[in-house]
Structure formats: C-alpha cells, structure tokens
Design a protein around this motif. Structure first.
Motif, mmCIF file in Angstrom:
data_model
loop_
_atom_site.group_PDB
_atom_site.id
_atom_site.type_symbol
_atom_site.label_atom_id
_atom_site.label_comp_id
_atom_site.label_asym_id
_atom_site.label_seq_id
_atom_site.Cartn_x
_atom_site.Cartn_y
_atom_site.Cartn_z
ATOM 1 N N TRP A 46 0.839 -1.206 0.000
ATOM 2 C CA TRP A 46 0.000 0.000 0.000
ATOM 3 C C TRP A 46 0.873 1.255 0.000
ATOM 4 N N GLY A 47 1.903 1.262 0.812
ATOM 5 C CA GLY A 47 2.810 2.409 0.856
ATOM 6 C C GLY A 47 3.433 2.681 -0.501
ATOM 7 N N ALA A 48 3.815 1.635 -1.206
ATOM 8 C CA ALA A 48 4.402 1.797 -2.543
ATOM 9 C C ALA A 48 3.370 2.342 -3.526
ATOM 10 N N LEU A 49 2.129 1.884 -3.422
ATOM 11 C CA LEU A 49 1.074 2.316 -4.336
ATOM 12 C C LEU A 49 0.630 3.762 -4.103
ATOM 13 N N ILE A 73 7.956 6.057 -5.766
ATOM 14 C CA ILE A 73 7.887 4.672 -6.244
ATOM 15 C C ILE A 73 7.030 4.586 -7.503
ATOM 16 N N LEU A 74 5.911 5.294 -7.529
ATOM 17 C CA LEU A 74 5.081 5.280 -8.735
ATOM 18 C C LEU A 74 5.863 5.787 -9.939
ATOM 19 N N LYS A 75 6.655 6.840 -9.750
ATOM 20 C CA LYS A 75 7.471 7.373 -10.848
ATOM 21 C C LYS A 75 8.410 6.295 -11.386
ATOM 22 N N SER A 76 9.029 5.542 -10.479
ATOM 23 C CA SER A 76 9.975 4.513 -10.915
ATOM 24 C C SER A 76 9.282 3.350 -11.628
ATOM 25 N N CYS A 77 7.987 3.187 -11.411
ATOM 26 C CA CYS A 77 7.251 2.070 -12.008
ATOM 27 C C CYS A 77 6.619 2.397 -13.354
ATOM 28 N N GLY A 114 7.610 -3.382 -12.193
ATOM 29 C CA GLY A 114 8.365 -2.365 -11.463
ATOM 30 C C GLY A 114 7.930 -2.251 -10.021
ATOM 31 N N LEU A 115 6.623 -2.303 -9.786
ATOM 32 C CA LEU A 115 6.104 -2.232 -8.417
ATOM 33 C C LEU A 115 6.586 -3.424 -7.610
ATOM 34 N N GLN A 116 6.502 -4.601 -8.195
ATOM 35 C CA GLN A 116 6.942 -5.807 -7.503
ATOM 36 C C GLN A 116 8.427 -5.716 -7.173
#
Length: 176
Positions: free
Chosen positions: A17-20, A25-29, A139-141
């Motif tokens: 959830w924190g990543a989402l 993190i979203l930018k990197s994904c 990327g998220l994973q």
C-alpha cells in the motif's frame, strides 16, 4: 480497452500500500515517467514520455485516487495530453488482500485514447496498454520485494577437462 490481472507480492500489505501511494515509487514504475509530484490526498501530476508506433510524445497529466479504503483498495484515474499525440485516459481499480507469504494485488484497467493516437489503430494501442501495465506491475513488484539474488555459480571444471558439446563438435573442436 480493458485488462485485468493479479500479482502475488512477497511483502506485507502495508508495504505494498505504501508503494502504491508513493510518488517516488510510482514514478519509478511508470515506463518513461520523467516527473511525478503530489500525493494520494490531492492527487499526482506527471510528465511521461512514450513512443507509440511512429509517434513520440510527452504527456502531461493528472492522476487522482478515489474510493480509497486505506490498506485495501482504491480507484486510480489518470488523464494525459500531448500536442503531438492527443489524449490518453485510464482508470484502474486496485485491490489488495493478504495471502500466504505476502499480498495479492488484483487490478482491472480501462484505457482509452483520442485524437491522433486513436488513428494509430486499436491493435497497436491495445498492445501498448498491456505492455505498460505489465511493466508497471513488474516495477512495483521489484520496488517492494527488491532485486532477486543471483544463484551461486556452480563449480566449473577446467576448460581442458570438458568434453566438447554438440556445438564444439560441429565447429571442429575435438578433445585432444
């Protein structure tokens, strides 16, 4: 275009959830994302550069989170514009649940394009949407789980002790 799928992520739901909800993190994904600012409360602003068939474009857009149930689900809505390519819109429903060993992320995405992008052809756009979704969730994973540790190298015998394989025999490298 509509696609759906799921991912098992080897991390607790709170971490996923924190990543989402993290702009960094979203930018990197997001493939081609040059800039992402903002946060989950007021939304995000993004600049994304993409090559879609013969069209290369820089999209400026906004991303909003609605129907937020913290730690469990949200609807993410994005809209981007490009002078060179037109308009891209997308909505994704994201749902997290606990599973053995981590978190299951289920998603359903609806995407649409307008103007010049619509003229490129449905198959090209559909393929791009699938690749972008796969790239995003890969990327998220990776961002959440971290890189996979490489396997330890196996013992390698001296080159002169090896028997030539089929390729070596084909190339005339016989063992003396």
């Amino acid at each position: 275009m509509e696609i759906s799928g799921s991912r098992r992520i080897a991390a607790p739901r709170e971490q996923v959830w924190g990543a989402l909800t993290s702009a960094e993190i979203l930018k990197s994904c997001v493939s081609g994302c040059e800039e992402m600012t903002g946060g989950p409360e007021k939304g995000f602003e993004a600049v994304v550069k993409q090559k879609i068939g013969p069209v290369s474009a820089r999209f400026r857009g906004s991303i909003r989170l609605t129907n937020v149930v913290p730690g469990e689900s949200y609807t993410i809505t994005g809209r981007g514009k490009s002078r060179a390519a037109g308009i891209a819109r997308g909505v994704a429903d994201i749902r997290l649940s606990d599973v053995e060993g981590g978190t299951q992320l289920d998603y359903a995405v609806k995407a649409d394009v307008g103007r010049k992008l619509a003229k490129l052809g449905r198959r090209l756009i559909d393929g791009l949407v699938v690749r972008m979704a796969d790239s995003f969730f890969d990327g998220l994973q990776l961002a959440v789980e971290g890189p996979i540790e490489p396997a330890a190298p196996a013992d390698v015998t001296e080159e002169s002790d090896k028997k030539p394989g089929w390729f070596g025999r084909l190339m005339g490298k016989q063992k003396a």
